[in-house]
Design a protein around this motif. Structure first.
Motif, PDB file in Angstrom:
ATOM      1  N   SER A  45     -35.703 -38.471 -39.273  1.00 34.02           N
ATOM      2  CA  SER A  45     -34.734 -38.114 -40.756  1.00 34.02           C
ATOM      3  C   SER A  45     -33.598 -38.845 -40.846  1.00 34.02           C
ATOM      4  CB  SER A  45     -34.582 -36.638 -40.755  1.00 34.02           C
ATOM      5  OG  SER A  45     -33.378 -36.272 -39.714  1.00 34.02           O
ATOM      6  N   GLN A  46     -33.115 -39.020 -42.261  1.00 34.79           N
ATOM      7  CA  GLN A  46     -31.713 -39.679 -42.283  1.00 34.79           C
ATOM      8  C   GLN A  46     -30.688 -38.771 -41.608  1.00 34.79           C
ATOM      9  OE1 GLN A  46     -30.398 -40.958 -45.876  1.00 34.79           O
ATOM     10  NE2 GLN A  46     -32.260 -42.191 -46.496  1.00 34.79           N
ATOM     11  N   ARG A  47     -30.724 -37.498 -41.732  1.00 41.53           N
ATOM     12  CA  ARG A  47     -29.697 -36.714 -41.007  1.00 41.53           C
ATOM     13  C   ARG A  47     -29.695 -37.173 -39.620  1.00 41.53           C
ATOM     14  NH1 ARG A  47     -29.373 -30.040 -40.864  1.00 41.53           N
ATOM     15  NH2 ARG A  47     -27.724 -29.900 -39.644  1.00 41.53           N
ATOM     16  N   THR A  48     -30.848 -36.981 -38.903  1.00 37.34           N
ATOM     17  CA  THR A  48     -30.644 -37.590 -37.454  1.00 37.34           C
ATOM     18  C   THR A  48     -30.242 -38.862 -36.981  1.00 37.34           C
ATOM     19  OG1 THR A  48     -32.764 -36.278 -37.042  1.00 37.34           O
ATOM     20  CG2 THR A  48     -32.133 -37.952 -35.230  1.00 37.34           C
ATOM     21  N   PHE A  49     -30.844 -39.972 -38.181  1.00 37.00           N
ATOM     22  CA  PHE A  49     -30.020 -41.222 -37.874  1.00 37.00           C
ATOM     23  C   PHE A  49     -28.541 -41.088 -37.889  1.00 37.00           C
ATOM     24  CE2 PHE A  49     -28.522 -45.081 -39.827  1.00 37.00           C
ATOM     25  CZ  PHE A  49     -29.120 -46.014 -39.244  1.00 37.00           C
ATOM     26  N   PHE A  50     -28.050 -40.518 -39.055  1.00 39.98           N
ATOM     27  CA  PHE A  50     -26.741 -40.804 -39.196  1.00 39.98           C
ATOM     28  C   PHE A  50     -25.983 -39.846 -38.047  1.00 39.98           C
ATOM     29  CE2 PHE A  50     -27.857 -41.876 -43.507  1.00 39.98           C
ATOM     30  CZ  PHE A  50     -27.163 -43.265 -43.644  1.00 39.98           C
ATOM     31  N   ASN A  51     -26.518 -38.905 -37.798  1.00 45.98           N
ATOM     32  CA  ASN A  51     -25.836 -38.128 -36.386  1.00 45.98           C
ATOM     33  C   ASN A  51     -25.879 -38.896 -35.280  1.00 45.98           C
ATOM     34  OD1 ASN A  51     -25.252 -35.606 -37.885  1.00 45.98           O
ATOM     35  ND2 ASN A  51     -27.380 -34.718 -37.277  1.00 45.98           N
TER      36      ASN A  51
END
Length: 217
Positions: A45-51
């Motif tokens: 997910s994008q959230r995981t990527f940016f985290n």
């Protein structure tokens, strides 16, 4: 320390994202790859990527060189037997070893991508400059500790002018030492890429043996 199953899954996903990002950039070019494409290819997910990474640039550059643990710094600063350059090389190699396995092919691919993009080269140079500053301050602490112990200068109170001169000398020496270490580190990585069966510690020890011979020549 043994990783938990959750930590192993996290590291596996991070590695998958990194490999996917680098493969996409090699195929399409850095400016043509988006975070959406990376997430789709890695099933993240994008959230995981940016985290995990914060930006497309960060996932391509890879993790910055880690800061030495305070206990390692203290050991380096107060070590009395070795020379400062060799001790710095051994400390930084030990840190690399503590990071675990390094994907040499991923390292080669990243290096190729960075060489082809001026913005990535600039960001990499900024990282190196920041690491230079950090390591220079650590080396200066070592030089000051030696001087305070009476190894490199007369002990006791010094006039302000002498203290300023000593500080400038420490700064020049520290910067030179750090730049020499970068040269050793780059050559060690090149040798490691060519001889992956050797450990970074073995390669560093061999190079320091050669350096000692050069000093005596």
């Amino acid at each position: 320390m043994t990783m938990s199953l959750r930590e192993k899954k996290r590291e596996l996903l991070k590695a998958t994202i990194e490999r996917s990002a680098v493969d996409l950039v090699l195929e399409h070019g850095y400016n043509n790859v988006t975070v959406d494409m990376i997430c789709e290819a890695s099933l993240a997910s994008q959230r995981t990527f940016f985290n995990y990474f914060g930006s497309k640039e960060a996932v391509i550059l890879g993790p910055p060189p880690p800061a030495p643990d305070p206990s390692l710094i203290d050991e380096f600063v107060h070590h009395r037997d070795g020379d400062v350059l060799s001790d710095l090389a051994r400390m930084m190699t030990r840190i690399l070893g503590e990071r675990g396995d390094v994907d040499l092919q991923l390292w080669r691919d990243r290096r190729e991508i960075i060489r082809q993009d001026p913005d990535l080269m600039r960001s990499q140079a900024e990282r190196i400059a920041a690491k230079d500053t950090e390591l220079t301050e650590i080396v200066k602490r070592r030089l000051r500790a030696r001087r305070a112990a009476g190894d490199d200068a007369v002990t006791g109170d010094q006039p302000d002018a002498d203290a300023d001169a000593a500080s400038r000398d420490d700064d020049r020496q520290a910067r030179l030492i750090v730049n020499l270490w970068w040269g050793i580190a780059r050559y060690a990585m090149k040798l490691w890429a060519e001889e992956p069966d050797q450990t970074p510690q073995q390669i560093t020890d061999d190079l320091l043996t050669v350096l000692a011979r050069i000093k005596e020549a």
